[in-house]
Design a protein around this motif. Structure first.
Motif, PDB file in Angstrom:
ATOM      1  N   GLY A 262       5.255  12.731  46.181  1.00 57.37           N
ATOM      2  CA  GLY A 262       4.428  11.767  46.893  1.00 57.37           C
ATOM      3  C   GLY A 262       4.568  10.387  46.286  1.00 57.37           C
ATOM      4  O   GLY A 262       5.149  10.211  45.215  1.00 57.37           O
ATOM      5  N   GLY A 263       4.061   9.426  47.004  1.00 55.00           N
ATOM      6  CA  GLY A 263       4.185   8.031  46.584  1.00 55.00           C
ATOM      7  C   GLY A 263       5.010   7.275  47.608  1.00 55.00           C
ATOM      8  O   GLY A 263       5.656   7.871  48.463  1.00 55.00           O
ATOM      9  N   TRP A 264       4.980   5.979  47.498  1.00 59.59           N
ATOM     10  CA  TRP A 264       5.615   5.155  48.529  1.00 59.59           C
ATOM     11  C   TRP A 264       6.889   4.471  48.056  1.00 59.59           C
ATOM     12  O   TRP A 264       7.345   3.510  48.666  1.00 59.59           O
ATOM     13  CB  TRP A 264       4.593   4.147  49.070  1.00 59.59           C
ATOM     14  CG  TRP A 264       3.507   4.826  49.838  1.00 59.59           C
ATOM     15  CD1 TRP A 264       2.227   5.056  49.428  1.00 59.59           C
ATOM     16  CD2 TRP A 264       3.617   5.390  51.142  1.00 59.59           C
ATOM     17  NE1 TRP A 264       1.532   5.730  50.400  1.00 59.59           N
ATOM     18  CE2 TRP A 264       2.362   5.948  51.472  1.00 59.59           C
ATOM     19  CE3 TRP A 264       4.647   5.493  52.071  1.00 59.59           C
ATOM     20  CZ2 TRP A 264       2.112   6.585  52.682  1.00 59.59           C
ATOM     21  CZ3 TRP A 264       4.387   6.130  53.275  1.00 59.59           C
ATOM     22  CH2 TRP A 264       3.134   6.656  53.568  1.00 59.59           C
ATOM     23  N   LEU A 265       7.494   4.976  46.979  1.00 57.14           N
ATOM     24  CA  LEU A 265       8.780   4.456  46.476  1.00 57.14           C
ATOM     25  C   LEU A 265       8.760   2.929  46.322  1.00 57.14           C
ATOM     26  O   LEU A 265       9.733   2.252  46.603  1.00 57.14           O
ATOM     27  CB  LEU A 265       9.933   4.889  47.387  1.00 57.14           C
ATOM     28  CG  LEU A 265      10.128   6.397  47.538  1.00 57.14           C
ATOM     29  CD1 LEU A 265      11.229   6.687  48.559  1.00 57.14           C
ATOM     30  CD2 LEU A 265      10.455   7.051  46.202  1.00 57.14           C
ATOM     31  N   ARG A 266       7.621   2.417  45.936  1.00 52.48           N
ATOM     32  CA  ARG A 266       7.415   0.973  45.720  1.00 52.48           C
ATOM     33  C   ARG A 266       7.566   0.140  46.997  1.00 52.48           C
ATOM     34  O   ARG A 266       7.745  -1.068  46.938  1.00 52.48           O
ATOM     35  CB  ARG A 266       8.319   0.446  44.617  1.00 52.48           C
ATOM     36  CG  ARG A 266       7.928   1.002  43.260  1.00 52.48           C
ATOM     37  CD  ARG A 266       8.816   0.476  42.205  1.00 52.48           C
ATOM     38  NE  ARG A 266       9.590   1.641  41.758  1.00 52.48           N
ATOM     39  CZ  ARG A 266      10.636   1.580  41.010  1.00 52.48           C
ATOM     40  NH1 ARG A 266      11.090   0.440  40.610  1.00 52.48           N
ATOM     41  NH2 ARG A 266      11.264   2.674  40.647  1.00 52.48           N
ATOM     42  N   LEU A 267       7.496   0.788  48.145  1.00 52.88           N
ATOM     43  CA  LEU A 267       7.578   0.079  49.422  1.00 52.88           C
ATOM     44  C   LEU A 267       6.190  -0.283  49.959  1.00 52.88           C
ATOM     45  O   LEU A 267       6.048  -1.259  50.686  1.00 52.88           O
ATOM     46  CB  LEU A 267       8.314   0.939  50.460  1.00 52.88           C
ATOM     47  CG  LEU A 267       9.773   1.255  50.136  1.00 52.88           C
ATOM     48  CD1 LEU A 267      10.329   2.256  51.139  1.00 52.88           C
ATOM     49  CD2 LEU A 267      10.593  -0.013  50.126  1.00 52.88           C
ATOM     50  N   PHE A 268       5.201   0.539  49.633  1.00 52.31           N
ATOM     51  CA  PHE A 268       3.823   0.330  50.081  1.00 52.31           C
ATOM     52  C   PHE A 268       2.889   0.742  48.948  1.00 52.31           C
ATOM     53  O   PHE A 268       3.292   1.459  48.031  1.00 52.31           O
ATOM     54  CB  PHE A 268       3.481   1.217  51.298  1.00 52.31           C
ATOM     55  CG  PHE A 268       4.442   1.135  52.432  1.00 52.31           C
ATOM     56  CD1 PHE A 268       4.364   0.116  53.364  1.00 52.31           C
ATOM     57  CD2 PHE A 268       5.437   2.096  52.585  1.00 52.31           C
ATOM     58  CE1 PHE A 268       5.252   0.053  54.421  1.00 52.31           C
ATOM     59  CE2 PHE A 268       6.327   2.040  53.633  1.00 52.31           C
ATOM     60  CZ  PHE A 268       6.240   1.010  54.557  1.00 52.31           C
ATOM     61  N   SER A 269       1.641   0.336  49.079  1.00 50.47           N
ATOM     62  CA  SER A 269       0.603   0.795  48.151  1.00 50.47           C
ATOM     63  C   SER A 269      -0.118   1.977  48.773  1.00 50.47           C
ATOM     64  O   SER A 269      -0.259   2.045  49.994  1.00 50.47           O
ATOM     65  CB  SER A 269      -0.411  -0.317  47.889  1.00 50.47           C
ATOM     66  OG  SER A 269       0.212  -1.403  47.259  1.00 50.47           O
ATOM     67  N   PRO A 270      -0.608   2.899  47.940  1.00 48.84           N
ATOM     68  CA  PRO A 270      -1.385   3.995  48.515  1.00 48.84           C
ATOM     69  C   PRO A 270      -2.698   3.478  49.094  1.00 48.84           C
ATOM     70  O   PRO A 270      -3.331   2.595  48.528  1.00 48.84           O
ATOM     71  CB  PRO A 270      -1.646   4.921  47.319  1.00 48.84           C
ATOM     72  CG  PRO A 270      -1.293   4.156  46.108  1.00 48.84           C
ATOM     73  CD  PRO A 270      -0.467   2.994  46.508  1.00 48.84           C
ATOM     74  N   VAL A 271      -3.053   4.003  50.255  1.00 47.24           N
ATOM     75  CA  VAL A 271      -4.269   3.595  50.955  1.00 47.24           C
ATOM     76  C   VAL A 271      -4.948   4.875  51.441  1.00 47.24           C
ATOM     77  O   VAL A 271      -4.280   5.782  51.949  1.00 47.24           O
ATOM     78  CB  VAL A 271      -3.935   2.686  52.162  1.00 47.24           C
ATOM     79  CG1 VAL A 271      -5.184   2.274  52.903  1.00 47.24           C
ATOM     80  CG2 VAL A 271      -3.146   1.475  51.719  1.00 47.24           C
ATOM     81  N   GLU A 272      -6.247   4.944  51.312  1.00 46.03           N
ATOM     82  CA  GLU A 272      -6.991   6.136  51.721  1.00 46.03           C
ATOM     83  C   GLU A 272      -6.682   6.525  53.172  1.00 46.03           C
ATOM     84  O   GLU A 272      -6.524   7.694  53.483  1.00 46.03           O
ATOM     85  CB  GLU A 272      -8.496   5.899  51.532  1.00 46.03           C
ATOM     86  CG  GLU A 272      -9.368   7.059  51.922  1.00 46.03           C
ATOM     87  CD  GLU A 272      -9.256   8.275  51.009  1.00 46.03           C
ATOM     88  OE1 GLU A 272      -9.740   9.342  51.407  1.00 46.03           O
ATOM     89  OE2 GLU A 272      -8.670   8.172  49.914  1.00 46.03           O
ATOM     90  N   SER A 273      -6.564   5.551  54.053  1.00 44.52           N
ATOM     91  CA  SER A 273      -6.330   5.856  55.466  1.00 44.52           C
ATOM     92  C   SER A 273      -4.918   6.380  55.745  1.00 44.52           C
ATOM     93  O   SER A 273      -4.631   6.815  56.855  1.00 44.52           O
ATOM     94  CB  SER A 273      -6.604   4.627  56.334  1.00 44.52           C
ATOM     95  OG  SER A 273      -5.760   3.573  55.968  1.00 44.52           O
ATOM     96  N   CYS A 274      -4.042   6.371  54.729  1.00 34.65           N
ATOM     97  CA  CYS A 274      -2.677   6.908  54.883  1.00 34.65           C
ATOM     98  C   CYS A 274      -2.488   8.226  54.149  1.00 34.65           C
ATOM     99  O   CYS A 274      -1.372   8.727  54.027  1.00 34.65           O
ATOM    100  CB  CYS A 274      -1.657   5.897  54.375  1.00 34.65           C
ATOM    101  SG  CYS A 274      -1.550   4.430  55.382  1.00 34.65           S
ATOM    102  N   ARG A 275      -3.569   8.800  53.668  1.00 30.63           N
ATOM    103  CA  ARG A 275      -3.456  10.008  52.854  1.00 30.63           C
ATOM    104  C   ARG A 275      -2.901  11.204  53.607  1.00 30.63           C
ATOM    105  O   ARG A 275      -2.436  12.165  53.013  1.00 30.63           O
ATOM    106  CB  ARG A 275      -4.796  10.347  52.220  1.00 30.63           C
ATOM    107  CG  ARG A 275      -5.803  10.927  53.180  1.00 30.63           C
ATOM    108  CD  ARG A 275      -7.122  11.175  52.508  1.00 30.63           C
ATOM    109  NE  ARG A 275      -7.881  12.159  53.252  1.00 30.63           N
ATOM    110  CZ  ARG A 275      -8.945  12.767  52.786  1.00 30.63           C
ATOM    111  NH1 ARG A 275      -9.373  12.481  51.579  1.00 30.63           N
ATOM    112  NH2 ARG A 275      -9.570  13.636  53.516  1.00 30.63           N
TER     113      ARG A 275
END
Length: 185
Positions: A120-133
């Protein structure tokens, strides 16, 4: 079969605390192995830790497939969105969160030869956001792309090649939109 583990950090002056600490470490190791090798276990491979068989945890087991495509050098990418918590039982919701929790497992799941490298994680492309869980994007890398994806010698992290960042950004944005729509349902 995993045996004779050393350096687990299970130390305590009280025997009861040492046993509790050992049990906690065993649960953590079991959850990690169940996550990393879940595709092997789903194909019939059994992994035991001491006397106990490890249970597989598939991060996309309950997810809905949104899109699939092949990028450049035979990199298979599949986008999924997990169901809204109102559509599953409490037990299913807890299981979908995974061993590291909702925030840690959202985003890209990178596999090499069926082994989960990045859980998991966004490969430094995005930040984690609760609404994207609820977003899960499976990337299957062939062994031949270790260098191109900067796969480290421990096979524990990757850095996507620059020529695939735009595609990953596009796929990530679309999957995040789908996940947000389900989350905000």
């Amino acid at each position: 079969i995993v045996t004779h583990l050393d350096r687990l950090g299970v130390r305590s002056s009280l025997a009861a605390n040492a046993e509790r600490n050992a049990a906690a470490v065993t649960r953590k190791i079991s959850a990690h192995l169940g996550m990393v090798f879940h595709r092997f276990m789903e194909d019939g491979v059994k992994i035991r830790l001491g006397p106990s068989e490890i249970t597989a945890w598939n991060p996309i087991a309950d997810a809905v497939l949104k899109d699939t495509e092949t990028l450049g050098d035979a990199v298979e990418v599949a986008s999924y969105v997990l169901p809204h918590h109102s559509r599953v039982t409490t037990a299913q919701d807890e299981r979908m969160a995974g061993p590291n929790g909702w925030s840690a497992h959202q985003g890209f799941l990178v596999y090499r030869a069926k082994r989960l490298i990045v859980p998991g994680g966004w490969l430094r492309l995005f930040s984690p956001v609760e609404s994207c869980r609820l977003a899960r994007i499976r990337i299957d890398l062939p062994n031949a792309l270790d260098d191109g994806w900067n796969l480290d010698v421990m096979k524990s992290s990757v850095v996507p090649p620059s020529w695939q960042l735009a595609d990953l950004q596009r796929i990530g944005e679309a999957t995040r939109r789908h996940a947000m729509a389900v989350f905000n349902f």
